[in-house]
Write an enzyme that holds these catalytic residues in place. Structure first.
Site, short mmCIF file in Angstrom:
data_model
loop_
_atom_site.label_atom_id
_atom_site.label_comp_id
_atom_site.label_asym_id
_atom_site.label_seq_id
_atom_site.Cartn_x
_atom_site.Cartn_y
_atom_site.Cartn_z
N ARG A 276 0.82 -1.21 0.00
CA ARG A 276 0.00 0.00 0.00
C ARG A 276 0.86 1.26 0.00
O ARG A 276 0.48 2.26 -0.61
CB ARG A 276 -0.95 -0.01 1.20
CG ARG A 276 -2.05 -1.02 0.98
CD ARG A 276 -3.04 -1.13 2.11
NE ARG A 276 -4.27 -1.75 1.60
CZ ARG A 276 -5.23 -2.22 2.36
NH1 ARG A 276 -5.15 -2.13 3.67
NH2 ARG A 276 -6.29 -2.76 1.83
N LYS B 293 -18.00 -15.68 0.01
CA LYS B 293 -19.02 -14.75 0.53
C LYS B 293 -20.20 -14.66 -0.43
O LYS B 293 -20.37 -13.67 -1.13
CB LYS B 293 -18.41 -13.37 0.72
CG LYS B 293 -17.38 -13.30 1.83
CD LYS B 293 -16.92 -11.87 1.96
CE LYS B 293 -15.51 -11.78 2.42
NZ LYS B 293 -14.83 -10.61 1.87
N GLY C 175 -13.15 -3.88 -0.30
CA GLY C 175 -14.55 -3.41 -0.22
C GLY C 175 -14.92 -2.43 -1.31
O GLY C 175 -16.01 -2.51 -1.89
N GLY D 222 -9.70 -9.41 -1.74
CA GLY D 222 -8.59 -9.83 -0.88
C GLY D 222 -8.04 -11.19 -1.23
O GLY D 222 -6.83 -11.36 -1.47
P1 ADP Z 1 -12.43 -12.38 -2.21
O1 ADP Z 1 -11.73 -12.06 -0.92
O2 ADP Z 1 -11.48 -12.46 -3.36
O3 ADP Z 1 -13.59 -11.45 -2.49
P2 ADP Z 1 -14.00 -14.45 -0.91
O4 ADP Z 1 -13.59 -13.91 0.40
O5 ADP Z 1 -15.42 -14.34 -1.31
O6 ADP Z 1 -13.05 -13.86 -2.09
O7 ADP Z 1 -13.70 -16.02 -0.97
C1 ADP Z 1 -12.42 -16.58 -0.88
C2 ADP Z 1 -12.47 -17.91 -0.19
O8 ADP Z 1 -13.37 -18.79 -0.84
C3 ADP Z 1 -11.15 -18.61 -0.17
O9 ADP Z 1 -10.70 -18.69 1.16
C4 ADP Z 1 -11.45 -20.01 -0.73
O10 ADP Z 1 -10.83 -21.05 -0.02
C5 ADP Z 1 -12.95 -20.11 -0.56
N1 ADP Z 1 -13.57 -21.06 -1.47
C6 ADP Z 1 -13.61 -21.04 -2.81
N2 ADP Z 1 -14.25 -22.09 -3.31
C7 ADP Z 1 -14.65 -22.82 -2.27
C8 ADP Z 1 -15.38 -24.06 -2.13
N3 ADP Z 1 -15.83 -24.73 -3.20
N4 ADP Z 1 -15.60 -24.50 -0.87
C9 ADP Z 1 -15.14 -23.82 0.22
N5 ADP Z 1 -14.47 -22.66 0.14
C10 ADP Z 1 -14.22 -22.18 -1.08
MG MG Z 2 -12.14 -12.57 1.11
#
Ligand code: ADP
Ligand code: MG
Length: 403
Positions: free
Chosen positions: A42, A203, A384, A361
């Protein structure tokens, strides 16, 4: 894209900046462990803006939040904690100033030479920051000649240092903000078509608005991760013990209908990687058709056939926007689909046939794991703010810079 002033407009708008005071909003909310910053990305991101202004002779005052002090002073959340990190990255001396407004700042400006840099205290030590209080913002503005916002990651908040100040002083986007806005515009604002979006991760419910917005804007919506499980379940597929939000079936139908009406193809995996336990290389690991998942198994990655088909989709596209890993990429071998598709996207970007923009993230971590961060057109670390942009929302910190 809405027009906004950048540092290129400084001279025309306010003349020579030598000796003038630039209030520069940056993101210094560094990840910490045992009181030490663990990653200086950052700081590196905002260094060009700070150095450009300092080299032009401005007195640069940095504004930032650090942690969540909720309107009170906490020594562990003082910006003095990261002063040394900022100095290290900039290669310049940076004066820590224990206030954000008032006589202490004024006196410090008497000491700082033209081209010098000061680091103001954590803006969130004062309740006026998050309340976007006019008097608080005026107090900060009183010591500045112009305002530069280089913190896209905080632009989804209408706070005094991210939004209020832009109305009180001539306001400009810094270089990092400018790069982010230009990349995002190329990805969804006025993209070259066809556009593909990858949405995955964990999420699910918080990303439904993202899907709704994307379904009207992209030609291919590629769904992976826990998101795919929720979609498959909504369509009657038994996903066993998979991460899945079963109560979202109605919402999923709405999104599928909206995509259909807009001519957007939704891609769900037809083969998947499953296991009975969530561990690295578990003995129960297998690949199967989505209709063959048993009740005690979980889907942990998109399967190889579906991944290959998705690579073919990307080959027909000119633009890609990606949020969320396709599988549980932290645990091998459930990183396979994410790595494979990320490398395809990177190769297409290198060939010049694809503009690839990613953020989130865990997405940033997944792309780094795949070794493609440098090969994507743009990788946003904004979290975010990036997601709110993907939802199609206007970000107050960006809107305040528009004209
Ligand atoms: P970002 O931070 O990029 O927005 P998220 O926080 O929504 O992404 O999701 C990331 C998480 O999703 C990772 O920790 C990954 O392990 C988990 N994940 C992805 N696919 C699966 C799955 N099929 N089952 C459980 N966890 C999953
Ligand atoms: Mg995340």
């Amino acid at each position: 894209m809405a027009h906004f002033r950048t540092l290129d407009n400084l001279e025309q708008e306010i003349g020579d900046v030598r000796g003038k005071v630039a209030l520069v909003r940056v993101d210094l909310n560094l990840p910490m462990a045992d009181g030490e910053a663990t990653d200086l990305t950052r700081v590196r991101a905002v260094a060009p803006t700070i150095l450009e202004l300092a080299d032009a002779g401005a007195k640069v005052l940095l504004l930032a939040h650090f942690g969540r002090p909720k309107g009170q002073r906490h020594s562990t959340m003082s910006t003095s904690v990261v002063q040394g990190d900022v100095e290290k990255v900039l290669g310049r001396e940076v004066m820590y100033i224990s206030e954000v407004s008032g006589p202490v700042v004024e006196q410090s400006l008497g000491i700082i030479q033209d081209g010098g840099i000061g680091l103001l205290e954590n803006t969130r030590f004062w309740p006026g920051e998050e309340a976007n209080d006019a008097t608080f913002a005026q107090g900060i503005a009183a010591n500045g000649d112009f305002y530069v916002n280089d913190a896209f990651s905080a632009a989804h908040r209408a706070h005094a240092s991210t939004e209020g100040l832009a109305h009180l002083l001539p306001a400009f986007a810094g270089r990092a903000m400018q790069a982010e806005l230009e990349a995002l515009d190329k990805a969804l604002g006025s993209p070259q078509q066809p556009v593909a979006a990858v949405v995955g991760g964990a999420k699910v419910s918080t990303k439904l608005d993202v899907l709704e917005n994307l379904s009207g804007k992209v030609q291919h919506l590629i769904i992976g991760g826990g998101m795919a499980n929720t979609f498959l379940a909504a369509r009657g597929v038994d996903v066993g013990k998979s991460l899945c939000e079963h109560d979202l079936a109605a919402k999923v139908s709405t999104i599928m209908d909206a995509a259909d009406a807009a001519g957007c193809t939704v891609h769900l995996p037809y083969d998947v990687v499953v296991a009975r336990e969530f561990a690295a290389n578990p003995p129960s690991l297998r690949t199967c058709n989505v209709h063959e998942v048993s009740a005690d198994e979980m889907i942990l990655d998109v399967g190889p056939q579906a991944t290959e088909a998705l690579a073919d989709v990307l080959k027909t596209c000119r633009t890609l926007v990606w949020n969320g890993p396709l599988g549980a990429f932290e645990t091998p071998p459930f990183d396979a689909a994410t790595i494979a598709l990320a490398r395809t996207a990177a190769a297409l970007t290198e060939e010049g046939s694809l503009i690839s923009v990613a953020g989130g993230g865990d997405t940033v971590a997944a792309l780094a794991h795949a070794g493609v961060t440098q090969d994507f057109s743009y990788v946003s670390t904004a979290g975010g703010a990036f997601l709110e942009w993907m939802e199609g929302k206007e970000l107050p910190g960006v809107a305040a810079l528009s004209r």
